[in-house]
Structures are given as structure tokens and as C-alpha cells.
Design a protein around this motif. Sequence first.
Motif, PDB file in Angstrom:
ATOM      1  N   ARG A  80     -47.349 117.244  25.022  1.00  0.00           N
ATOM      2  CA  ARG A  80     -48.117 118.072  24.101  1.00  0.00           C
ATOM      3  C   ARG A  80     -48.377 119.448  24.718  1.00  0.00           C
ATOM      4  NH1 ARG A  80     -51.365 116.679  19.636  1.00  0.00           N
ATOM      5  NH2 ARG A  80     -50.961 114.490  20.104  1.00  0.00           N
ATOM      6  N   ARG A  99     -48.023 117.430  15.932  1.00  0.00           N
ATOM      7  CA  ARG A  99     -48.553 116.126  16.293  1.00  0.00           C
ATOM      8  C   ARG A  99     -47.593 115.410  17.232  1.00  0.00           C
ATOM      9  NH1 ARG A  99     -51.445 112.706  11.625  1.00  0.00           N
ATOM     10  NH2 ARG A  99     -51.749 111.488  13.534  1.00  0.00           N
ATOM     11  N   ASP A 102     -49.941 109.459  20.812  1.00  0.00           N
ATOM     12  CA  ASP A 102     -51.114 109.547  21.685  1.00  0.00           C
ATOM     13  C   ASP A 102     -50.945 108.642  22.891  1.00  0.00           C
ATOM     14  OD1 ASP A 102     -53.548 109.794  22.897  1.00  0.00           O
ATOM     15  OD2 ASP A 102     -54.737 109.096  21.189  1.00  0.00           O
ATOM     16  N   ALA A 105     -54.177 106.734  24.090  1.00  0.00           N
ATOM     17  CA  ALA A 105     -54.904 105.874  23.148  1.00  0.00           C
ATOM     18  C   ALA A 105     -55.309 104.563  23.814  1.00  0.00           C
ATOM     19  CB  ALA A 105     -54.049 105.587  21.920  1.00  0.00           C
ATOM     20  N   ALA A 111     -51.718 103.222  17.821  1.00  0.00           N
ATOM     21  CA  ALA A 111     -51.408 104.646  17.837  1.00  0.00           C
ATOM     22  C   ALA A 111     -49.968 104.895  17.394  1.00  0.00           C
ATOM     23  CB  ALA A 111     -51.634 105.217  19.233  1.00  0.00           C
ATOM     24  N   TYR A 115     -48.757 106.967  14.088  1.00  0.00           N
ATOM     25  CA  TYR A 115     -47.834 108.098  14.203  1.00  0.00           C
ATOM     26  C   TYR A 115     -46.691 107.954  13.205  1.00  0.00           C
ATOM     27  CZ  TYR A 115     -45.250 111.850  16.464  1.00  0.00           C
ATOM     28  OH  TYR A 115     -44.594 113.030  16.730  1.00  0.00           O
TER      29      TYR A 115
END
Length: 260
Positions: A80, A99, A102, A105, A111, A115
Motif C-alpha cells: 500500500r 484499495r 488487508d 486484519a 478480509a 476484498y
Amino acid sequence: MEVVIAGVPELARLAADAIERLLRARPDAVLGLATGSSPLAVYDELVRRHEQEGLSFAQARAFMLDEYVGLPVDHPERYRNVIETELAGRVDLAPGSVRGPDGLAADLPAACAAYEQAIVDAGGVDLQLLGIGTDGHVAFNEPGSSFASRTRIKTLTHQTRVDNARFFGGDVDAVPQHCLTQGLGTIMAARHLVLLASGRGKAEAVHQLVEGPVSALWPATILQHHPHVTVLVDEAAASRLQLAGYYRETFDAKPRWQTI
């Protein structure tokens, strides 16, 4: 599958052309962003066009291919953060428009499912940038991955961690063992796949991708079944292609109106 053999600057221009055409026609298009070395020249070219030619990403949305599990929020190699550094922070992508899975998470399977649903809710990916690993992986779908796979947790092979150690100061042990990655089924649902590869180290993987049998031993070979794949490779990465001459002739003979 279209194969284009050219120098890295020309390959970056072609990929950026495809993204620009998409954004000019559909400003709210959904992009798929990759990390690693392969797309960096593309991102630089897109930033140049944003700064000098007014190319806007303001209405676009984007999804990342993968993310390491467990890297701290501020780690520079957290994907990210890499995307923010290489592209998002250099153009006018709106806050929250990019996005990624994660990797921090508490419930990783949940997660991953969330997604997948977010991609569906966005209408799917219009153009997905891809790289390829020396063992034929795309995203982090290592050899043996299911062709029907969706976003999930994966254990990285030792070879992938060795290949990625250059981003961690050469320390293989610093490369996480696990990641979250879009599955091959997820990637195949994108409407246009643009894969970039350069260097002799990618030559065997590119050969298998383009000319080999479809096999879980070389996960990228599933792309042969996609209706719109563009493979952009430099001379070194193309050095194992048996039909390289034909690919060059085909590209040189394309009508002027036909794009990648």
C-alpha cells in the motif's frame, strides 16, 4: 494473446497509452495496480502525462494485486505504501480510491472475502497490470495454485523471497513468508490484462507463459485462456521465445487504428 517485443521505454509507453485511452473514454474506470520492478516505468510515464498533459485519475478507482501479511503500517515495503509512493501520491487519485488486501486484519479469510466483494461491487477491473516471477507466478500465485483461486492467504516460496530480498536490503529473512493475493480466478475476471517483463531472468517464465502448455507448474500460463492479454517484453525477456520473429511481424503489421 498479443506479444510485443521492444525496449523498456517503449513498453512503458504502450502500457501507459492503454491506460490513458481507458481513462479518457471512461474517467471512472477501475484499474488493477501491480508492484515490483516491472510497472515502475509505466507509473513514471503516467505521472509525466498527469503533470504535463492533464491526464486525470480523479474519478478512477484502483485495486492492488497483493499485500504482505504482518508488515507494519509504516513499513516502506508494505505494498500500500509502495503504490502511494510510486503512483497514487504523484497523481490526483482521490483519497480512499486505492484499495488493497488487508495484511494486518485480525481475520484474514474474512478480509480476503471482503476484498473480493469490493472488486465485484466496483464492477470489476477494467485493466490489470501484471508482472511475472521467475517461476511463473503472477501476483503471489505460486506454482501449484488453483486456476479457480480467489483472494486468499498464500505461503511464499523460497525463490520468491530470494527474488524479493532486493527490496529488503538483500535480507531474505526480512521478506515475510505469507501474503494475501488476488487469485488466478480473480485476475482472469479483469477485462484487459497487461503483463510486463524485462531481463533475461524472466525469459523462461515468458516462454512458458506464451508458448508452453497450460500448467499449474507455471501459473501464468492460465492467461492463455483470457480473451484480451497483452504481453510486453524486452529483448532479454523474449530471448527464449521460439516465435519471436512472428510476434515482431504481427506487431509491425498492425493497422494504425488497432491498439493493444
